[in-house]
Design a protein around this motif. Structure first.
Motif, short mmCIF file in Angstrom:
data_model
loop_
_atom_site.label_atom_id
_atom_site.label_comp_id
_atom_site.label_asym_id
_atom_site.label_seq_id
_atom_site.Cartn_x
_atom_site.Cartn_y
_atom_site.Cartn_z
N ALA A 622 -68.64 -87.16 -33.86
CA ALA A 622 -67.53 -87.88 -34.46
C ALA A 622 -68.03 -89.04 -35.31
CB ALA A 622 -66.59 -88.40 -33.37
N SER A 623 -69.01 -89.76 -34.79
CA SER A 623 -69.56 -90.91 -35.53
C SER A 623 -70.22 -90.46 -36.83
CB SER A 623 -70.55 -91.65 -34.64
OG SER A 623 -71.04 -92.80 -35.29
N LYS A 627 -69.30 -91.74 -40.53
CA LYS A 627 -70.30 -92.36 -41.41
C LYS A 627 -70.37 -91.64 -42.75
CE LYS A 627 -73.27 -94.12 -37.69
NZ LYS A 627 -74.59 -93.95 -36.98
N ALA A 628 -70.30 -90.32 -42.70
CA ALA A 628 -70.35 -89.54 -43.95
C ALA A 628 -69.15 -89.86 -44.83
CB ALA A 628 -70.41 -88.05 -43.63
N GLU A 629 -67.98 -90.01 -44.21
CA GLU A 629 -66.78 -90.31 -44.99
C GLU A 629 -66.79 -91.75 -45.50
OE1 GLU A 629 -64.51 -88.07 -45.96
OE2 GLU A 629 -65.97 -86.70 -45.06
N GLU A 630 -67.40 -92.66 -44.72
CA GLU A 630 -67.49 -94.06 -45.17
C GLU A 630 -68.30 -94.19 -46.45
OE1 GLU A 630 -67.13 -96.97 -41.29
OE2 GLU A 630 -68.93 -95.72 -41.46
N PRO A 686 -60.94 -82.83 -24.48
CA PRO A 686 -60.19 -82.99 -25.73
C PRO A 686 -61.08 -83.24 -26.95
CG PRO A 686 -59.10 -84.18 -23.97
CD PRO A 686 -60.40 -83.70 -23.41
N VAL A 687 -62.14 -84.03 -26.80
CA VAL A 687 -63.03 -84.30 -27.93
C VAL A 687 -63.76 -83.01 -28.34
CG1 VAL A 687 -65.17 -85.49 -28.64
CG2 VAL A 687 -63.34 -86.76 -27.52
N ASP A 688 -64.27 -82.26 -27.36
CA ASP A 688 -64.96 -81.00 -27.69
C ASP A 688 -64.02 -80.04 -28.41
OD1 ASP A 688 -67.26 -81.91 -26.56
OD2 ASP A 688 -67.06 -80.80 -24.68
N ALA A 689 -62.80 -79.91 -27.89
CA ALA A 689 -61.84 -78.99 -28.50
C ALA A 689 -61.49 -79.43 -29.91
CB ALA A 689 -60.57 -78.92 -27.64
N TYR A 690 -61.34 -80.74 -30.11
CA TYR A 690 -60.99 -81.27 -31.43
C TYR A 690 -62.10 -80.99 -32.44
CZ TYR A 690 -59.18 -84.67 -34.82
OH TYR A 690 -58.68 -85.27 -35.95
N VAL A 712 -61.35 -92.60 -31.15
CA VAL A 712 -62.33 -92.20 -30.13
C VAL A 712 -63.50 -93.17 -30.11
CG1 VAL A 712 -63.98 -90.43 -29.43
CG2 VAL A 712 -61.69 -89.76 -30.22
N ARG A 713 -64.02 -93.47 -31.29
CA ARG A 713 -65.15 -94.40 -31.38
C ARG A 713 -64.77 -95.78 -30.85
NH1 ARG A 713 -68.09 -95.20 -37.13
NH2 ARG A 713 -66.09 -96.18 -37.66
N THR A 714 -63.57 -96.24 -31.16
CA THR A 714 -63.12 -97.55 -30.69
C THR A 714 -62.96 -97.58 -29.18
OG1 THR A 714 -61.99 -97.97 -32.79
CG2 THR A 714 -61.30 -99.28 -30.88
#
Length: 727
Positions: A622-623, A627-630, A686-690, A712-714
């Protein structure tokens, strides 16, 4: 295969140098032998009062013939480069071979006899030995720790012939200076050598000497219903003083037992190298001592014991005089003298240091549950004994004597204990103060030391730490963790650094008094104290005003916290914890060591579970997306909206985050970090499924899906910065 035996026989080698000398001899011999292409099957060194010994097993009698490849200049290189290479290699150009555009030389070298190589090795070792102190003697220029008398060097039972400054090698050595047959004897291998030394009253191995001393002492004690006060440091030293160590029990005048036991033991240990004894089950000392003689006396050591008892009585009489004079003087005259004792040229006098410690102890006291006035009084008296006569004679008793004098003068017991223990812990094996007043003063002393030297830019570098600041930081960490004190370390460091910086800048006394007058009474007011310091600097015109000072202070505190983080890593590493977990927790900006360690322990346990490992992997995925989108532009702000019901993975993670919010915050508020980790574990599925089932960059849903990943990161970032966790 052949054996090499080497002995360097000299006058007495100081005991403190023997251990390192044995290590240096082994290292140098290994390096020389390896350079010659030799790999001994075994190599061992010994050190004693008059000899360094090396035995190497499994050496060949000669080197094998060798073929060396020498890489020369490239083909077509300037002639000057070619000429230089040929001179260095001792070759002509027709001896070179071209390989892949480079000139190569293949040189065959005939193996040399091992004896020749050993002779060169020994001379290089002797001439290059790095003694802490060395000397020359006679008319020669050879330097050695003490005059070198003999060199025994035999290979395969034959003498390796050479001479160093007129000292001829041979196969002869000698035993004890006084006992038995003092004539030299021949030794052609290690078995003959060790047996000969034993027959001539020399114990070669230091470990055997230590065992002999310890067992002899215990036997003497058992016969007199006594118990040895073990002292590993003293055992190490006396094992280097005697070739044939023989413990002897002596009697001391019992009237000296009214002196503090530490005074008696220090006088025995420092001046006479005696062991103290006590009666089993009793705290004090018994009126006896054990000395380690270098001979077996015919009378069982009676004369030796009597002579040593007289010397000890003289030493203890001096100690009694110091005590009697000190109790006539008292604390106030000693404190007055501290104003004339320089602590450090850039930090002022010991009196100024005491003033800083007093102020700091007053601030720390409420944080550790200590009485503020008792903490300040103990801090005021803690360094007074430095100017006493007893500590002047026995510097290692500083603090300890202050505690005894405080009790003698009838001061409060908590104050006396804090004075006595404020240097603790001085090492990893030293006890940590546990009484609240003692904890407050010990922390104040170490924190002042740390911040003061940081304030004048005297910081540890590499392996150098002349002011033992790393040890001080470890002492602070151990004291806080053992006591469970909730100390806001950054804020306390800020006050301590500010005080030291004012003294270092040599500000007028009224400014320092202004700081002390505005100092805090509890942790939540530390910031006000920092503001007071800034204001004082602004009023005085120092630097560029309060803003400048605050910037310097904030930078210093950040550096000091980083220093503590490194020391905490060392502490936790010894407990099997990973250093990256300390970084992950410190990144939250928390400076409560008790809470930090609790977080680290919970995080360590969580990451050892399958849920923890998988959630960490999900976090990193997720991070990485975020980062790629930032890099493309700012991420969308705000909270994610509830996704459409047809996206089960999105709905599942959205609902999991909503359900997680309150329980996670409650667990963190209660400092239930294990519970917080258990709450985070609910995110794993939930994170894995997402991540597996949702296309984040779908143009229609991109912003909302990025907000979900940011959530999630927060959420996980409330527990630790998982981005700093390895794996």
């Amino acid at each position: 295969m052949p054996q090499l035996l080497l002995e360097l026989f000299s006058e007495e080698i100081p005991a403190r140098m023997q251990g390192q000398a044995a290590k240096d001899l082994e290292r140098m011999a290994r390096d020389h032998l390896a350079a010659a292409g030799f790999l001994p099957e075994a190599l061992k060194t010994f050190a004693g009062p008059r000899r360094l010994t090396l035995v190497a097993e499994g050496l060949p009698l000669a080197q094998a013939d060798r073929k060396e490849e020498l890489k020369g200049p490239r083909v077509g290189a300037p002639q000057q480069a070619m000429d230089g290479f040929l001179r260095k290699a001792g070759l002509t150009q027709d001896q070179l071979v071209e390989q892949n555009g480079v000139w190569m030389a293949f040189v065959e070298k005939k193996g040399r006899p091992t004896a020749e190589i050993v002779a060169e090795m020994v001379e290089a070792i002797v001439r290059g030995f790095a003694w802490p102190k060395s000397m020359t003697w006679g008319t020669g220029k050879l330097r050695w720790v003490r005059p070198l008398k003999r060199i025994l060097c035999v290979l395969d039972r034959e003498v390796v012939p050479f001479s160093i400054d007129g000292i001829e090698s041979g196969d002869v050595t000698e035993g004890h200076r006084f006992m038995g047959d003092a004539k030299p004897f021949v030794a052609k291998d290690f078995d003959e050598y060790s047996a000969g030394l034993e027959a001539h009253y020399v114990v070669l191995d230091v470990e055997e000497r230590k065992e002999r001393i310890l067992e002899g002492c215990k036997t003497l004690c058992f016969a007199r219903h006594l118990e040895l006060v073990e002292d590993q440091g003293l055992l190490e030293e006396v094992a280097g003083l005697a070739e044939w160590p023989t413990p002897v029990l002596g009697d001391m005048d019992p009237s000296f037992l009214d002196l503090p036991p530490e005074v008696i033991r220090t006088s025995m240990r420092t001046h006479q190298k005696y062991f103290a004894v006590r009666k089993p089950g009793e705290a004090g000392l018994a009126p006896h001592f054990i000395t380690v003689a270098n001979i077996e006396a015919k009378d069982g050591g009676k004369v030796i014991a009597a002579g040593n008892a007289k010397v000890l009585s003289s030493r203890l009489a001096d100690a009694r005089f110091f005590w009697d004079e000190d109790v006539k003087t008292g604390f106030e005259p000693w404190l007055a003298k501290l104003d004339g004792v320089t602590f450090h040229a850039k930090l002022g006098t010991m009196k100024q240091r005491v003033d800083r410690i007093v102020a700091l102890a007053g601030e720390i006291a409420p944080l550790v549950g200590a009485d503020v006035e008792k903490a300040r009084e103990a801090a005021r008296l803690a360094k007074a004994d430095l100017t006493s006569q007893m500590v002047g004679e026995f510097p290692e008793l500083q603090g300890i004597m202050g505690g005894y004098y405080a009790r003698h003068f009838g001061l409060d017991g908590e104050v006396a204990a804090a004075v006595q223990d404020h240097y603790k812990p001085q090492g990893p094996s030293d006890a940590v103060p546990t009484a609240p007043v003692s904890v407050a003063v010990a922390l104040a002393d170490k924190l002042d030391t740390l911040t003061a030297f940081f304030a004048i830019n005297e910081k540890p570098t590499g392996s150098k730490d002349p002011y033992a600041l790393r040890r001080a930081a470890l002492g602070v960490i151990r004291s806080i963790l053992l006591s469970g004190a909730r100390v806001p370390l950054g804020l306390v460091l800020g006050v301590a650094w500010a005080q030291a910086r004012i003294d270092a800048a040599n500000i007028e006394k009224k400014i320092a008094q202004s700081l002390i007058g505005k100092s805090i009474s509890a942790a939540e007011n530390v910031r006000q104290s920092v503001e007071a310091v800034s204001s004082a600097f602004n009023d005085s015109g120092v630097g560029e005003g309060g803003e400048y000072f605050r910037d310097k202070l904030n930078s210093a505190v950040e550096e000091l916290l980083s220093f503590f983080a490194d020391r905490l890593k060392v502490t936790l590493k010894d407990q099997g914890k990973r250093h990256d977990l300390v970084d992950a927790v410190f990144a939250l900006g928390d400076d409560d060591l008790v809470r930090i360690v609790a977080r680290v322990e919970a995080l360590d346990g969580f990451l050892k579970t399958d849920d923890g490992k998988n959630l960490l992997a999900g976090y990193k995925r997720a991070s990485n997306i975020l980062k790629a989108e930032e890099k493309k532009g700012p991420l969308p702000e705000g909270q994610a909206e509830e996704p459409a019901a047809d996206s089960a993975a999105e709905v599942g993670l959205y609902q999991a985050l909503r359900l997680l919010d309150r329980p996670l915050k409650d667990a963190l508020a209660k400092e239930d970090f294990t519970g917080a980790m258990a709450q985070l574990a609910e995110l794993r599925g939930p994170v894995d499924a997402y991540l597996d089932g949702v296309f984040v960059n779908d143009p229609e849903h991109r912003d909302n899906r990025l907000k979900t990943l940011a959530a999630v990161r927060t959420a996980m970032g409330q527990v630790a910065d998982f981005g700093l966790v390895a794996g």
